[in-house]
Design an enzyme around this catalytic site. Sequence first.
Site, PDB file in Angstrom:
ATOM      1  N   ASN A 106     -13.317   2.084  15.500  1.00  0.00           N
ATOM      2  CA  ASN A 106     -14.220   2.282  16.486  1.00  0.00           C
ATOM      3  C   ASN A 106     -14.670   1.078  17.003  1.00  0.00           C
ATOM      4  O   ASN A 106     -15.327   0.079  16.313  1.00  0.00           O
ATOM      5  CB  ASN A 106     -15.558   2.954  16.086  1.00  0.00           C
ATOM      6  CG  ASN A 106     -16.452   3.023  17.052  1.00  0.00           C
ATOM      7  OD1 ASN A 106     -16.412   2.573  18.290  1.00  0.00           O
ATOM      8  ND2 ASN A 106     -17.783   3.608  16.818  1.00  0.00           N
ATOM      9  N   TRP A 107     -14.101   0.465  18.242  1.00  0.00           N
ATOM     10  CA  TRP A 107     -14.278  -1.013  18.793  1.00  0.00           C
ATOM     11  C   TRP A 107     -15.623  -1.210  19.044  1.00  0.00           C
ATOM     12  O   TRP A 107     -15.941  -2.284  19.558  1.00  0.00           O
ATOM     13  CB  TRP A 107     -13.138  -1.326  19.590  1.00  0.00           C
ATOM     14  CG  TRP A 107     -11.650  -1.435  19.107  1.00  0.00           C
ATOM     15  CD1 TRP A 107     -11.212  -1.172  17.637  1.00  0.00           C
ATOM     16  CD2 TRP A 107     -10.585  -1.816  19.956  1.00  0.00           C
ATOM     17  NE1 TRP A 107     -10.157  -1.512  17.594  1.00  0.00           N
ATOM     18  CE2 TRP A 107      -9.448  -1.637  18.646  1.00  0.00           C
ATOM     19  CE3 TRP A 107     -10.343  -1.885  21.270  1.00  0.00           C
ATOM     20  CZ2 TRP A 107      -8.278  -1.920  19.358  1.00  0.00           C
ATOM     21  CZ3 TRP A 107      -8.861  -2.025  21.513  1.00  0.00           C
ATOM     22  CH2 TRP A 107      -7.734  -2.212  20.354  1.00  0.00           C
ATOM     23  N   LYS A 108     -16.463  -0.051  19.344  1.00  0.00           N
ATOM     24  CA  LYS A 108     -17.624  -0.436  19.978  1.00  0.00           C
ATOM     25  C   LYS A 108     -17.652  -1.150  21.208  1.00  0.00           C
ATOM     26  O   LYS A 108     -16.552  -1.223  22.097  1.00  0.00           O
ATOM     27  CB  LYS A 108     -18.839  -0.782  19.084  1.00  0.00           C
ATOM     28  CG  LYS A 108     -18.653  -0.154  17.499  1.00  0.00           C
ATOM     29  CD  LYS A 108     -19.846  -0.449  16.745  1.00  0.00           C
ATOM     30  CE  LYS A 108     -19.651   0.591  15.511  1.00  0.00           C
ATOM     31  NZ  LYS A 108     -20.884   0.443  14.606  1.00  0.00           N
ATOM     32  N   HIS A 134     -21.916   9.893  17.726  1.00  0.00           N
ATOM     33  CA  HIS A 134     -22.254   8.311  16.845  1.00  0.00           C
ATOM     34  C   HIS A 134     -23.866   7.864  16.767  1.00  0.00           C
ATOM     35  O   HIS A 134     -24.440   8.192  17.558  1.00  0.00           O
ATOM     36  CB  HIS A 134     -21.342   7.306  17.374  1.00  0.00           C
ATOM     37  CG  HIS A 134     -21.314   6.031  16.627  1.00  0.00           C
ATOM     38  ND1 HIS A 134     -22.434   5.130  16.397  1.00  0.00           N
ATOM     39  CD2 HIS A 134     -20.325   5.487  15.845  1.00  0.00           C
ATOM     40  CE1 HIS A 134     -21.977   4.266  15.388  1.00  0.00           C
ATOM     41  NE2 HIS A 134     -20.745   4.446  14.813  1.00  0.00           N
ATOM     42  N   GLU A 158     -25.287   5.374  16.905  1.00  0.00           N
ATOM     43  CA  GLU A 158     -25.633   4.727  18.222  1.00  0.00           C
ATOM     44  C   GLU A 158     -25.913   5.418  19.411  1.00  0.00           C
ATOM     45  O   GLU A 158     -26.815   4.930  20.087  1.00  0.00           O
ATOM     46  CB  GLU A 158     -24.749   3.295  18.286  1.00  0.00           C
ATOM     47  CG  GLU A 158     -24.657   2.409  17.153  1.00  0.00           C
ATOM     48  CD  GLU A 158     -23.575   1.731  16.717  1.00  0.00           C
ATOM     49  OE1 GLU A 158     -22.391   1.652  17.560  1.00  0.00           O
ATOM     50  OE2 GLU A 158     -23.141   1.240  15.659  1.00  0.00           O
ATOM     51  N   GLU A 173     -21.111   9.178   8.469  1.00  0.00           N
ATOM     52  CA  GLU A 173     -21.610   7.734   8.567  1.00  0.00           C
ATOM     53  C   GLU A 173     -23.256   7.623   8.264  1.00  0.00           C
ATOM     54  O   GLU A 173     -23.748   7.637   9.326  1.00  0.00           O
ATOM     55  CB  GLU A 173     -21.337   7.121  10.016  1.00  0.00           C
ATOM     56  CG  GLU A 173     -19.833   7.368  10.241  1.00  0.00           C
ATOM     57  CD  GLU A 173     -19.489   6.437  11.585  1.00  0.00           C
ATOM     58  OE1 GLU A 173     -18.598   5.579  11.342  1.00  0.00           O
ATOM     59  OE2 GLU A 173     -20.107   6.420  12.518  1.00  0.00           O
ATOM     60  N   GLY A 184     -22.372  -1.380   9.668  1.00  0.00           N
ATOM     61  CA  GLY A 184     -22.689  -2.888  10.285  1.00  0.00           C
ATOM     62  C   GLY A 184     -23.488  -3.717   9.396  1.00  0.00           C
ATOM     63  O   GLY A 184     -24.001  -4.721   9.502  1.00  0.00           O
ATOM     64  N   SER A 226     -19.627   0.301   6.975  1.00  0.00           N
ATOM     65  CA  SER A 226     -19.100  -0.779   6.112  1.00  0.00           C
ATOM     66  C   SER A 226     -17.781  -0.721   5.375  1.00  0.00           C
ATOM     67  O   SER A 226     -17.551  -1.418   4.254  1.00  0.00           O
ATOM     68  CB  SER A 226     -20.119  -1.420   5.158  1.00  0.00           C
ATOM     69  OG  SER A 226     -21.569  -1.778   5.847  1.00  0.00           O
ATOM     70  N   GLY A 245     -15.831   0.040  11.664  1.00  0.00           N
ATOM     71  CA  GLY A 245     -16.224  -0.556  13.027  1.00  0.00           C
ATOM     72  C   GLY A 245     -15.553  -2.177  12.851  1.00  0.00           C
ATOM     73  O   GLY A 245     -14.643  -2.476  13.005  1.00  0.00           O
ATOM     74  N   GLY A 246     -16.393  -3.068  11.991  1.00  0.00           N
ATOM     75  CA  GLY A 246     -16.096  -4.291  12.148  1.00  0.00           C
ATOM     76  C   GLY A 246     -14.781  -4.727  11.431  1.00  0.00           C
ATOM     77  O   GLY A 246     -14.116  -5.352  12.159  1.00  0.00           O
TER      78      GLY A 246
HETATM   79  P1  13P Z   1     -19.112  -0.798  10.520  1.00  0.00           P
HETATM   80  O1  13P Z   1     -17.629  -0.238   9.897  1.00  0.00           O
HETATM   81  O2  13P Z   1     -19.216  -1.891  11.399  1.00  0.00           O
HETATM   82  O3  13P Z   1     -20.243  -0.561   9.545  1.00  0.00           O
HETATM   83  O4  13P Z   1     -19.200   0.473  11.458  1.00  0.00           O
HETATM   84  C1  13P Z   1     -18.936   1.627  11.286  1.00  0.00           C
HETATM   85  C2  13P Z   1     -19.084   2.727  12.448  1.00  0.00           C
HETATM   86  O5  13P Z   1     -20.114   2.825  12.866  1.00  0.00           O
HETATM   87  C3  13P Z   1     -18.005   3.409  12.922  1.00  0.00           C
HETATM   88  O6  13P Z   1     -18.329   4.295  13.653  1.00  0.00           O
END
Ligand code: 13P
Length: 258
Positions: free
Chosen positions: A10-12, A97, A99, A169, A175, A214, A235-236
């Site tokens: 997920n590149w956000k 998600h 967020e 999640e 994050g 994470s 994510g990251g």
């Molecule tokens: P991280 O892997 O950066 O913690 O993010 C997880 C995420 O929100 C994937 O959708």
Amino acid sequence: MTRRPLIAGNWKLHKPLGEAVSFTQELKSALSPEEVVVDVVVGPTYPVLHAVSQAAEGSVIQVAAQNVNPNESGAFTGEVSSAMLKEVGCSYVIIGHSERRQIFGETDAFIEEKLQAVLNAGLLPILCLGETLEEREAGQTTARVGDQLSAALANVSAEQAANVTVAYEPIWAIGTGRTASPEQAQEVHAHLRSQLAERFGDVANDMRILYGGSVKPTNIEELIQQPDIDGALIGGASLKVDSFTTIIQTAQRVFQQS
Ligand code: 13P
């Protein structure tokens, strides 16, 4: 029951056009289609979806959108429909998600509408669920994610459910560098699967439940070894070809050994 793992990035709000395309080309070179036995998905921003899909052609890489509007068309300024996503090469759509729930105020009811629209369009939803730290500390984790799951799947048939991927999640792990332990994640995944089994019967054995929060090259192995963890939403660590590829290859090795 062997579920084929799914590793999704997920590149956000990252990677403008040039970077998104060159990442996809590099990832494509790193993953030979003959050797890859897991599903690989990247989730770019809307404006670069088409270019990323084109760059991914002929590879194992599939493309996810990070959001969708449940309507087919109309006066919904700033929104994008499932059919539009399909047309530009998406196969998956990330829905609900945390967020989007927390920052953009998305409700369970809105997420349910999105999930139905995505399924009706022939796309594959990745439904995200998760509890806050306060909810976990109050012992409300399974109740919270269970409620999110039943609300989102309220009108889904068993036949449709086979096309749904769930992503657990925990919000406190996103994050933060603080991953759920494999045991903590497995406990929630097992609970989600038993809830899916009550609702959809044997179909629940074919549904993938991803872990997100994470995930890194150093912890994917112990996570994916858990019986009910069928992949990861990242994510990251999905933003660098090296770390994303290592995660894919590790998941693949564990799957092949199982
Ligand atoms: P991280 O892997 O950066 O913690 O993010 C997880 C995420 O929100 C994937 O959708």
